[in-house]
Scaffold this motif. Sequence first.
Motif, PDB file in Angstrom:
ATOM      1  N   HIS A  57      37.912  40.442  45.743  1.00 33.34           N
ATOM      2  CA  HIS A  57      38.015  40.583  44.422  1.00 33.34           C
ATOM      3  C   HIS A  57      39.468  40.820  44.012  1.00 33.34           C
ATOM      4  CE1 HIS A  57      37.225  42.066  40.431  1.00 33.34           C
ATOM      5  NE2 HIS A  57      37.659  43.203  40.636  1.00 33.34           N
ATOM      6  N   MET A  58      40.140  41.296  44.704  1.00 29.00           N
ATOM      7  CA  MET A  58      41.680  41.691  44.062  1.00 29.00           C
ATOM      8  C   MET A  58      42.460  40.618  44.471  1.00 29.00           C
ATOM      9  SD  MET A  58      42.419  45.677  45.006  1.00 29.00           S
ATOM     10  CE  MET A  58      41.516  47.006  44.100  1.00 29.00           C
ATOM     11  N   ASN A  59      42.183  39.971  45.579  1.00 29.86           N
ATOM     12  CA  ASN A  59      42.952  38.514  45.918  1.00 29.86           C
ATOM     13  C   ASN A  59      42.598  37.632  44.778  1.00 29.86           C
ATOM     14  OD1 ASN A  59      44.527  39.553  47.852  1.00 29.86           O
ATOM     15  ND2 ASN A  59      43.271  38.417  49.636  1.00 29.86           N
ATOM     16  N   LEU A  60      41.337  37.400  44.663  1.00 33.39           N
ATOM     17  CA  LEU A  60      40.699  36.229  43.517  1.00 33.39           C
ATOM     18  C   LEU A  60      41.267  36.515  42.282  1.00 33.39           C
ATOM     19  CD1 LEU A  60      37.377  34.962  44.708  1.00 33.39           C
ATOM     20  CD2 LEU A  60      39.633  33.829  44.871  1.00 33.39           C
ATOM     21  N   VAL A  61      41.497  37.629  41.464  1.00 34.45           N
ATOM     22  CA  VAL A  61      41.821  37.833  40.377  1.00 34.45           C
ATOM     23  C   VAL A  61      43.229  37.588  40.118  1.00 34.45           C
ATOM     24  CG1 VAL A  61      42.536  39.468  38.711  1.00 34.45           C
ATOM     25  CG2 VAL A  61      40.162  39.767  39.711  1.00 34.45           C
ATOM     26  N   SER A  62      44.234  37.816  41.096  1.00 35.07           N
ATOM     27  CA  SER A  62      45.554  37.195  41.197  1.00 35.07           C
ATOM     28  C   SER A  62      45.539  35.629  41.244  1.00 35.07           C
ATOM     29  CB  SER A  62      46.251  38.012  42.191  1.00 35.07           C
ATOM     30  OG  SER A  62      46.228  39.274  42.128  1.00 35.07           O
ATOM     31  N   ALA A  63      44.880  35.209  42.094  1.00 42.19           N
ATOM     32  CA  ALA A  63      44.752  33.636  42.247  1.00 42.19           C
ATOM     33  C   ALA A  63      44.388  33.033  40.946  1.00 42.19           C
ATOM     34  CB  ALA A  63      43.960  33.294  43.344  1.00 42.19           C
ATOM     35  N   TYR A  64      43.084  33.350  40.295  1.00 38.25           N
ATOM     36  CA  TYR A  64      43.109  32.806  39.070  1.00 38.25           C
ATOM     37  C   TYR A  64      44.010  32.870  38.175  1.00 38.25           C
ATOM     38  CZ  TYR A  64      38.124  32.158  40.879  1.00 38.25           C
ATOM     39  OH  TYR A  64      37.134  31.760  41.548  1.00 38.25           O
ATOM     40  N   VAL A  65      44.618  33.993  38.047  1.00 38.44           N
ATOM     41  CA  VAL A  65      45.705  34.325  36.908  1.00 38.44           C
ATOM     42  C   VAL A  65      47.020  33.351  37.216  1.00 38.44           C
ATOM     43  CG1 VAL A  65      47.212  36.012  35.977  1.00 38.44           C
ATOM     44  CG2 VAL A  65      44.680  36.617  36.329  1.00 38.44           C
ATOM     45  N   ALA A  66      47.229  33.294  38.590  1.00 40.44           N
ATOM     46  CA  ALA A  66      48.494  32.489  38.822  1.00 40.44           C
ATOM     47  C   ALA A  66      48.242  31.060  38.465  1.00 40.44           C
ATOM     48  CB  ALA A  66      48.821  32.776  40.216  1.00 40.44           C
ATOM     49  N   VAL A 115      29.478  35.794  46.422  1.00 34.40           N
ATOM     50  CA  VAL A 115      29.177  35.231  45.227  1.00 34.40           C
ATOM     51  C   VAL A 115      29.247  36.084  43.757  1.00 34.40           C
ATOM     52  CG1 VAL A 115      27.551  33.965  43.807  1.00 34.40           C
ATOM     53  CG2 VAL A 115      27.566  33.792  46.439  1.00 34.40           C
ATOM     54  N   LEU A 116      28.940  37.413  44.082  1.00 34.21           N
ATOM     55  CA  LEU A 116      29.029  38.097  42.743  1.00 34.21           C
ATOM     56  C   LEU A 116      30.588  38.632  42.467  1.00 34.21           C
ATOM     57  CD1 LEU A 116      28.054  40.197  40.674  1.00 34.21           C
ATOM     58  CD2 LEU A 116      27.573  41.706  42.292  1.00 34.21           C
ATOM     59  N   LEU A 117      31.486  38.823  43.608  1.00 33.74           N
ATOM     60  CA  LEU A 117      32.714  39.428  43.444  1.00 33.74           C
ATOM     61  C   LEU A 117      33.590  37.992  43.024  1.00 33.74           C
ATOM     62  CD1 LEU A 117      33.207  41.901  46.035  1.00 33.74           C
ATOM     63  CD2 LEU A 117      33.228  42.095  43.767  1.00 33.74           C
ATOM     64  N   ALA A 118      33.261  36.720  43.278  1.00 30.38           N
ATOM     65  CA  ALA A 118      33.970  35.595  42.874  1.00 30.38           C
ATOM     66  C   ALA A 118      33.714  35.363  41.543  1.00 30.38           C
ATOM     67  CB  ALA A 118      33.483  34.530  43.645  1.00 30.38           C
ATOM     68  N   GLY A 125      46.429  44.611  39.125  1.00 32.61           N
ATOM     69  CA  GLY A 125      46.132  45.615  39.868  1.00 32.61           C
ATOM     70  C   GLY A 125      45.418  46.617  38.805  1.00 32.61           C
ATOM     71  N   LEU A 126      45.658  46.467  37.519  1.00 30.69           N
ATOM     72  CA  LEU A 126      45.138  47.460  36.584  1.00 30.69           C
ATOM     73  C   LEU A 126      43.904  46.969  36.046  1.00 30.69           C
ATOM     74  CD1 LEU A 126      48.149  47.875  33.991  1.00 30.69           C
ATOM     75  CD2 LEU A 126      47.386  49.357  35.879  1.00 30.69           C
ATOM     76  N   THR A 127      43.631  45.433  36.241  1.00 33.67           N
ATOM     77  CA  THR A 127      42.173  45.000  35.824  1.00 33.67           C
ATOM     78  C   THR A 127      41.162  45.115  36.815  1.00 33.67           C
ATOM     79  OG1 THR A 127      42.990  42.689  36.009  1.00 33.67           O
ATOM     80  CG2 THR A 127      42.992  43.511  33.890  1.00 33.67           C
ATOM     81  N   THR A 128      41.593  44.991  38.086  1.00 31.81           N
ATOM     82  CA  THR A 128      40.792  45.310  39.125  1.00 31.81           C
ATOM     83  C   THR A 128      40.441  46.869  39.684  1.00 31.81           C
ATOM     84  OG1 THR A 128      42.669  45.165  40.776  1.00 31.81           O
ATOM     85  CG2 THR A 128      41.633  43.054  40.138  1.00 31.81           C
ATOM     86  N   LEU A 129      41.173  47.518  38.932  1.00 35.33           N
ATOM     87  CA  LEU A 129      40.901  49.128  39.406  1.00 35.33           C
ATOM     88  C   LEU A 129      39.545  49.650  38.887  1.00 35.33           C
ATOM     89  CD1 LEU A 129      42.391  51.495  40.640  1.00 35.33           C
ATOM     90  CD2 LEU A 129      43.520  52.142  38.468  1.00 35.33           C
ATOM     91  N   PRO A 130      39.154  49.255  37.789  1.00 35.88           N
ATOM     92  CA  PRO A 130      38.004  49.872  37.606  1.00 35.88           C
ATOM     93  C   PRO A 130      36.824  49.665  38.403  1.00 35.88           C
ATOM     94  CG  PRO A 130      38.857  49.049  35.623  1.00 35.88           C
ATOM     95  CD  PRO A 130      39.884  48.578  36.601  1.00 35.88           C
ATOM     96  N   LEU A 131      36.492  48.397  38.788  1.00 34.28           N
ATOM     97  CA  LEU A 131      35.397  48.041  39.646  1.00 34.28           C
ATOM     98  C   LEU A 131      35.738  48.545  41.124  1.00 34.28           C
ATOM     99  CD1 LEU A 131      32.949  46.037  40.444  1.00 34.28           C
ATOM    100  CD2 LEU A 131      34.434  44.495  40.803  1.00 34.28           C
ATOM    101  N   PHE A 132      36.927  48.702  41.442  1.00 35.29           N
ATOM    102  CA  PHE A 132      37.114  49.105  42.746  1.00 35.29           C
ATOM    103  C   PHE A 132      36.807  50.764  42.856  1.00 35.29           C
ATOM    104  CE2 PHE A 132      40.230  51.793  45.395  1.00 35.29           C
ATOM    105  CZ  PHE A 132      39.945  51.297  46.571  1.00 35.29           C
ATOM    106  N   LEU A 133      37.134  51.368  41.726  1.00 39.20           N
ATOM    107  CA  LEU A 133      36.750  52.937  41.573  1.00 39.20           C
ATOM    108  C   LEU A 133      35.340  53.058  41.480  1.00 39.20           C
ATOM    109  CD1 LEU A 133      39.858  54.437  39.445  1.00 39.20           C
ATOM    110  CD2 LEU A 133      39.554  54.449  41.959  1.00 39.20           C
ATOM    111  N   ALA A 134      34.761  52.136  40.682  1.00 39.53           N
ATOM    112  CA  ALA A 134      33.259  52.339  40.503  1.00 39.53           C
ATOM    113  C   ALA A 134      32.371  52.210  41.828  1.00 39.53           C
ATOM    114  CB  ALA A 134      32.895  51.339  39.548  1.00 39.53           C
ATOM    115  N   THR A 135      33.009  51.076  42.578  1.00 35.71           N
ATOM    116  CA  THR A 135      32.274  50.726  43.957  1.00 35.71           C
ATOM    117  C   THR A 135      32.494  51.823  44.884  1.00 35.71           C
ATOM    118  OG1 THR A 135      32.438  48.227  43.368  1.00 35.71           O
ATOM    119  CG2 THR A 135      32.321  48.807  45.648  1.00 35.71           C
TER     120      THR A 135
END
Length: 254
Positions: A74-83, A150-153, A170-180
Motif C-alpha cells: 500500500h504505502m509503496n504503491l501510492v507513492s509509485a502511482y503518484v510519482a 489485489v485489494l491493496l493495489a 504518507g498522509l493519505t496512507t495513514l487512515p488505512l494504516f491506522l484502521a488496519t
Amino acid sequence: MNTLTLNPGRLVALGRSEVTLLVRNRAALTLAVLMPLLMVFILRSSLSGADGAEALGEATLTGGIGMVLILVVHMNLVSAYVARREELVLKRLRTGEATDLEIIAGTALPAAVLALGQIAVLTVAGAAALDVRMPRSPLLLVAGVLAGIVLLAGLSALASSFTRTVETAGLTTLPLFLATVLGSGLFFPADSLPDLAASLCELLPLSGVMTLVRAGWSGGSAGGDLLSAGLTALAWIVITVFSVQRWFRWEPRR
C-alpha cells in the motif's frame, strides 16, 4: 478505462521497468529486503521465555504478514502511482498499446512480488526462530495474502487520486494504516473488542483478509466465519475496482 484485458507480455515488460526503478533506490530496496529478518530478530528477543509464547508468536507473525502488506504494497504503491502520474509516465503509457489495467497492474507487480517474498521469509524464518508450527492451512493463508495484495493495489491506485505529491503520500496512507492496525486484527482478533466495535471493525477493508490469514495459520476458524471473511474481502475488491475505474487520475493534479 479502455479495457480490462491483460496481456502477460506487456504486463511483465511494465513490471520489469518498475523493478529497474526499485533497484536504483538502494535505501528502499535494502529496507524492504531486511525488514522480515529484522522483524524475526525483534520478535524472538521479545518473546523469549514468555508464557504462551507459541500462541503469541503465531499472532505476532500473522500480524507481521499484515504489516508487510500495508508497508510494502500500500504505502509503496501510492507513492509509485503518484510519482508516475506527476512525471507523465502514466499518460504516455496510456497512448500506447497497454490497457489501463495492464498499466495499473504492471506498476503494482514488483511490490506484489516483493511482498510475497518477504512473507515467505517471515513465515519460514519466523516459525523456525520462534519455535512456532508452520501454517496448518497454507492454501488458505496464500488465498488471504493474494486477496490482500489485489485489494491493496486497488486501494493504492484509488488513494493516489487524492494525493497531490509523493511527499504527501504518507498522509493519505495513514487512515488505512491506522484502521488496519487498530481494527482489522493485525495483532489481536477484532472479536476481542466490545460487540458493537467488533461488528464495525469486521467491515474494515483488511478485516476479511486478516481473518483468512489467521485461519490459514491456526486452522481454527469455523466455516461460517471464513465465508463471511471471504465475502467481505471480495466486496471490498469489487468496490475498489469500480472506484478506480471512475476516479483514478492519469494526469498531474493542477
